[in-house]
Design a protein around this motif. Sequence first.
Motif, PDB file in Angstrom:
ATOM      1  N   HIS A 280     -13.235  84.392 -42.172  1.00 54.27           N
ATOM      2  CA  HIS A 280     -12.403  85.400 -42.809  1.00 54.27           C
ATOM      3  C   HIS A 280     -11.810  84.912 -44.125  1.00 54.27           C
ATOM      4  N   HIS A 329     -10.191  89.346 -35.725  1.00 51.36           N
ATOM      5  CA  HIS A 329     -10.679  90.727 -35.807  1.00 51.36           C
ATOM      6  C   HIS A 329     -12.213  90.782 -35.860  1.00 51.36           C
ATOM      7  N   HIS A 330     -12.831  89.636 -36.032  1.00 53.14           N
ATOM      8  CA  HIS A 330     -14.293  89.610 -35.943  1.00 53.14           C
ATOM      9  C   HIS A 330     -14.753  89.415 -34.508  1.00 53.14           C
TER      10      HIS A 330
HETATM   11 CU   LIG Z   1     -12.400  89.364 -41.625  1.00 55.95          CU
END
Ligand SMILES: [Cu+2]
Lengths: 596, 223
Positions: A280, A329-330
């Motif tokens: 991220h 969030h992945h």
């Molecule tokens: Cu991300």
Amino acid sequence: MARLGHEATSYAPPLEMPEMELVHPKTFIGKYVFSQDAKVIAIQYFITATSIGLVALVLSILIRLQLGFPGTFSFLDPSSYLQHVTMHGMIMVVYLLTALLLGAFGNYLIPLMCGARDMVFPWLNMLSYWTYLTAVLILVASFFVPGGPTGAGWTLYPPQAITPGTPGYDWGIILMLVSLAVFIAGFTMGGLNYVVTILQARTRGMTLMRLPLTIWGIFMATVLALLAFPALLVAALMMLMDMLAGTSFFMPTMIALGEQTGYEDGSPLLFQHLFWFFGHPEVYIVALPAFGIVSDILATHARRNIFGYRMMVWALIAIGGLSFVVWAHHMYVSGMNPYFGFLFATTTLIIAVPTALKVYNWVLTLWKGNIQLTVPMLFAIGFIFTFVNGGLSGLFLGNVTVDVPLADTYFVVGHFHMVMAVAPIMVIFGAIYHWYPKVTGRMMNDTLGKWHFWITFIGTYGIYYPMHYIGLAGVPRRYYAYGETGFIPDSVISLNAAITIAAIVVALAQLLFFYNMFHSYFRGREAGPNPWNATTLEWQTEHTPPHHGNFGRELPVVYRWAYDYGVPGARHDFIPQNVSPDDVETLPEGQEVPAR
Amino acid sequence: MTVTLIFLALLLGTFLTWIVRQSLNVRPWASADGPSVNESDSLPPAATPARVGLAVFLAAVTSLFALSISAYTMRMELSGDWIPLAPPPLLWLNTLLLVVGSVGLQRAWDGARRNRLAQVRSGLKLGGAATVAFIVGQLFVWMQLQAAGHHLVTNPATAFFYLITALHAVHLLGGLIAWVRAMVLASRGESMRDIHVSAELCALYWHFLLLLWFILFGMLLVT
Ligand SMILES: [Cu+2]
Ligand code: HEM
């Protein structure tokens, strides 16, 4: 001469700048191959990154031909499809975008914009490039080893990545991991230079709060990269050990191709955490320099000071900090405690606040500006559109409940290409058109540039916009062909064909760009030192292109920020950073700045 | 990830405070008469490029080890197969050697500060010898573990033991390159200023790796 506003703000580094000792080699090899001049290193980075990026572009066209017209072509089989997708993704993200934005733009712009003669550690800087080149060559070698490159997806998730049955599960993945480790080592050398040069080698008067936003963006991105790349390094080392020594860091107990593997109880989730802890921030490693550069392009070509400079700086820092606490969030569909999902959804949505702030400030900078629709400006405005679009679909995906059905579909592919492929590429093109005159002394052709912009801009919408609909229809990503699948309507099949055509058009349009770049180098209009009437220091050099050492006998002294455009009462609509208040030419009482 | 997040929070928190202090009551749009000096904006004169460079590098190294520690604790919790490994007692002796290494380089640094070349040389030699002895000692620890049947693949605890000690040793080996440079400068009797910079960087790096070793060793002892 009247004095214009002089709230004496501060100044930074010592009054007497110690002069740098520069290495001035005489031979061709010393000057252009093993050069320690950051500008030459920048161009080396540029050429290497662009070349490998073109490979990735060709890979993507082959992928698209398969997806658009399944069964028609025989370039790819199911395995090589996966290998192409993997290499395409990894090259674009790491070896192209990261290297281009930090290695090429960072090296060229940091010393010039800060008013320094060169990077602080020139030798290390040179070593950084050669290490990067080594990493690229190792990566390229993986195309030629038995079994070919890895086909595990650019996320390299174990156990799949190193299990028989996955393409390139032996040689391919080893070379990929080694190449990444080498890349990280090379980046760290460069990154040290970027950070220390920005902190230490600014010229007299160049306070932190007078730095152009380009430098702020590159600075924050480098800080993120120095802290985030180690996560990828640890993950790569542990996976190499699983692969070569038979440890079970990541590899669970399992049966592969009918045989019990020697692994026991490892945790694939651990890899995902490490990977995305890098992955991220990586998104922002690419985005932050783009944010910075686009701010400067907008201000210069709208002849208007950037709206909310300090807010822009703080937003960069806030985004950088927050980007370390959203990685999961992945992993919404990898299985996690629902409270964690809630936590990460919240942090993810919070990042939207500083990001939106930046978008508002860009738009407000344009508001009532004297907008010059030059090619760099077109690309900068194109960036705003694309970035907002991709950012909005990100808000969808940030919510766990919305993400669960959309994960691993084309919606995600549409999202990340809008936000992290097209948007930064728009900025990179804008930046090339903007700084090309400084690098070569000549202008790029305007008409060709405009064609290039419009085809690329509309074309990329043609590629990625429909992908959102395909994704909403539930079409999964990373599939070679869909076969007889009930839920995929015919319209999706026609859309896929249309996307492929758009992709080919966009790819071909890049030929215009490369032609323009080469042709202008020899035939372009002479640019002069400051064709855009810009304020920052790189445009005030004695020579164009600047010589080794950048500035003349003395380093410039900075009196103001980088955004003195359209200052009331001044004769010209811009005041360069190194013009003292005493030297500003003013207009007689009552006269207006002539409209351009 | 808690360990890593705490480290990052501290680091970025400090950085943020510094930046905000730099920018809160500054008016970037105002131009100045001349390059006046404002102490708060510049880094203190003690912050030379070499030192700042080292600090930035150490931040990246800390991140690497914080993540390794995070991976260690997470792997311990995520599956139930962890069998704690009792670190061999030889590690205590090695720890002592590393302390001696740090002391030696500190002596070299002090010597450079006081312009005593002989002390620089002896300090460097002591530091280098102790460090090499430490690395050899670590190899012996590995051999002992092997002999006792604790192989890489035996258990994640042993695998991590090898990984973490190896990572630490690799950083020392990297440090030895800088140490060789300092040795060359000192033995050639180059200018004391260059020797000083070189010895100082080595000393600081070694202290850092010693501190890191305390943390890693402590973690291996406790878990
Ligand atoms: Cu991300
Ligand atoms: C003309 C330009 C491009 C085209 C036509 C294109 C097309 C594609 C396609 C068809 C996929 C495969 C989707 C799937 O089956 O899962 C893909 C994946 C991907 N692309 Fe692009 N792309 C382009 C530019 C870029 C750029 C500039 C980047 C750099 C950020 C990028 C990053 C990625 C990534 C990260 C993936 C995911 C790979 C994976 O999941 O393994 N692409 N692209």
